[in-house]
Motif scaffolding. Structure first.
Motif, mmCIF file in Angstrom:
data_model
loop_
_atom_site.group_PDB
_atom_site.id
_atom_site.type_symbol
_atom_site.label_atom_id
_atom_site.label_comp_id
_atom_site.label_asym_id
_atom_site.label_seq_id
_atom_site.Cartn_x
_atom_site.Cartn_y
_atom_site.Cartn_z
ATOM 1 N N LEU A 11 0.818 -1.217 0.000
ATOM 2 C CA LEU A 11 0.000 0.000 0.000
ATOM 3 C C LEU A 11 0.855 1.270 0.000
ATOM 4 N N GLY A 12 2.175 1.084 -0.033
ATOM 5 C CA GLY A 12 3.072 2.233 -0.123
ATOM 6 C C GLY A 12 3.407 2.862 1.208
ATOM 7 N N ASN A 13 2.961 2.269 2.299
ATOM 8 C CA ASN A 13 3.295 2.803 3.632
ATOM 9 C C ASN A 13 4.629 2.200 4.059
ATOM 10 N N LEU A 14 5.696 2.646 3.430
ATOM 11 C CA LEU A 14 6.984 1.965 3.578
ATOM 12 C C LEU A 14 7.574 2.132 4.969
ATOM 13 N N SER A 15 7.409 3.299 5.562
ATOM 14 C CA SER A 15 7.976 3.501 6.901
ATOM 15 C C SER A 15 7.260 2.636 7.938
ATOM 16 N N GLU A 16 5.936 2.486 7.796
ATOM 17 C CA GLU A 16 5.180 1.626 8.725
ATOM 18 C C GLU A 16 5.553 0.165 8.517
ATOM 19 N N ALA A 17 5.748 -0.232 7.254
ATOM 20 C CA ALA A 17 6.172 -1.612 6.977
ATOM 21 C C ALA A 17 7.524 -1.874 7.632
ATOM 22 N N ASP A 18 8.436 -0.919 7.517
ATOM 23 C CA ASP A 18 9.764 -1.069 8.119
ATOM 24 C C ASP A 18 9.660 -1.172 9.638
ATOM 25 N N ARG A 19 8.754 -0.393 10.237
ATOM 26 C CA ARG A 19 8.575 -0.421 11.697
ATOM 27 C C ARG A 19 8.108 -1.799 12.154
ATOM 28 N N LEU A 20 7.174 -2.390 11.409
ATOM 29 C CA LEU A 20 6.647 -3.709 11.799
ATOM 30 C C LEU A 20 7.700 -4.793 11.614
#
Length: 420
Positions: free
Chosen positions: A36-45
């Motif tokens: 979904l393009g939420n790359l910073s949130e993906a990295d956090r998880l």
């Protein structure tokens, strides 16, 4: 798996609210955020998973995120170094696995397209982001930069103000607004001075506007065009041509400048250059009747310039009367007559040219054709001045004028000759 990533993300968030330590929920949530393009949130998880799962580095989806982040880093570096084609390639690689492209990457691509002067596509991207997020300051600045380059400073300033309304510390918006306002103020002041006929002041104001941002090609092309017009009004045609050269160097498709430079060339009697400019303008706008008319006039002037200037030979203006033309011929013919200049080959040539000039300008029909530029070949009505004795022509002239004055032949036989 059915590519309903938003719904899947909601389920992952609910699962994590029930069991915050669920690795499956964290991994699946990270994947959903990634596509979904939420790359910073993906990295956090993924970072949360790595704290309890040492083998995360082997996860293919985590590797894909790292690859995308690497492409983004490359794109940012390429943009900083003005390597716009490489930046676009890196961005396209970054977005290929994503279902939703982040606005950040859209704007980066828009900036790269702007650098490649692909203004229409860059505008489309900026507008697309603003439709989905009207408060996006970076999108407003991108749109402002495009408008600034295209020379629309008013709209550029408006977009900068919108960006600053949503993000008061946006430095790019602040700097761009200042430059656009300076150029607009100087240009408008120059236009006002020109309108009231104060050409000296107008020239200075346009010069100041050019100094604000030497990299702004299209706007500066227009300002060079304005300053060239001021110089034309001052009769400084050579200087005006230099300004128009710069304008066309910045914008080779500037039709108005091609036409204006052609006009300056005509005044400088550089007829071939004028024809070349108007032909270039016709190539850009083949249906423009005004340009076609101007081209025909320039071609006619070029054709005129390729023959002798009989007015200059006789030393009379183009609006000289028949009597003035006769007087000029008589004076010059007497001055350069071979009897008075024995052995002077230059005087002989000049005497012949004077007779040739009078044969045309002294005949109303031939003069009209000569002035109009029509029927340039055979203008001497079949009379070849290389084979005719110019002294005989002069004697004919003197006899005709002596007889018309009522003086009789005076020992000369009066002749009336009609050449052609």
């Amino acid at each position: 798996m059915s590519r309903r990533s938003k719904d899947a993300l909601e389920d992952c968030q609910r699962a994590l609210s029930l069991d915050p330590s669920s690795l499956k929920a964290l991994l699946r949530g990270a994947k959903c955020n990634f596509v979904l393009g939420n790359l910073s949130e993906a990295d956090r998880l993924y970072t949360r998973v790595s704290s309890v799962e040492p083998n995360l580095q082997e996860n293919s989806e985590y590797k894909q995120l790292r690859q995308v982040q690497n492409y983004i880093f490359q794109a940012e570096t390429y943009l900083e170094n003005a390597q716009y084609g490489l930046a676009i390639n890196a961005i396209d690689r970054a977005v290929s696995p994503l279902e939703v492209i982040p606005n950040k990457l859209k704007i980066m691509k828009g900036e790269a397209l702007l650098g490649q002067k692909e203004y229409a596509e860059a505008t489309r991207i900026a507008n697309e982001v603003l439709r989905g997020d009207p408060r996006n300051s970076d999108a407003h600045v991108l749109r402002a930069r495009i408008l600034y380059i295209e020379g629309d400073n008013k709209k550029s300033i408006a977009h900068c103000q919108e960006a600053l309304r949503f993000e008061p510390d946006h430095s790019s918006a602040r700097v761009l607004r200042k430059k656009a306002q300076q150029i607009e103020d100087q240009k408008n002041a120059g236009n006002d001075a020109f309108s009231r006929g104060d050409y000296f002041v107008a020239c200075g104001l346009y010069t100041s506007a050019l100094e604000v941002d030497p990299t702004n090609t299209i706007t500066n092309s227009k300002i060079y065009s304005n300053r060239a017009l001021v110089l034309m009004k001052q009769g400084k045609y050579a200087d005006a041509v230099k300004d128009m050269d710069k304008a066309l160097e910045l914008d080779p498709t500037f039709i108005k400048v091609l036409r204006r430079r052609a006009d300056a060339y005509l005044k400088l009697e550089r007829y071939q250059d004028a024809v070349n400019d108007l032909r270039a303008a016709m190539d850009l706008d083949s249906s423009n009747r005004e340009i076609r008319r101007e081209l025909q006039n320039a071609e006619r002037e070029l054709k005129r310039a390729s023959r002798k200037d009989y007015y200059k030979i006789l030393g009379v203006p183009r609006d000289a009367s028949e009597i003035e033309i006769k007087k000029a011929y008589r004076k010059l013919a007497l001055q350069h007559h071979p009897d008075k200049n024995c052995g002077d080959s230059d005087a002989e040539i000049k005497f012949k040219e004077i007779g040739e000039a009078y044969a045309i300008l002294g005949d109303p029909m031939k003069k009209q054709r000569y002035d109009s530029g029509v029927d340039l070949d055979g203008m001497n009505g079949g009379m070849n001045f290389d084979s005719v004795d110019p002294n005989l022509f002069f004697q004919m002239f003197m006899n005709e004028n002596f007889a018309s004055a009522g003086g009789g032949s005076g020992g000369f036989r009066t002749h009336t000759y009609h050449f052609g």
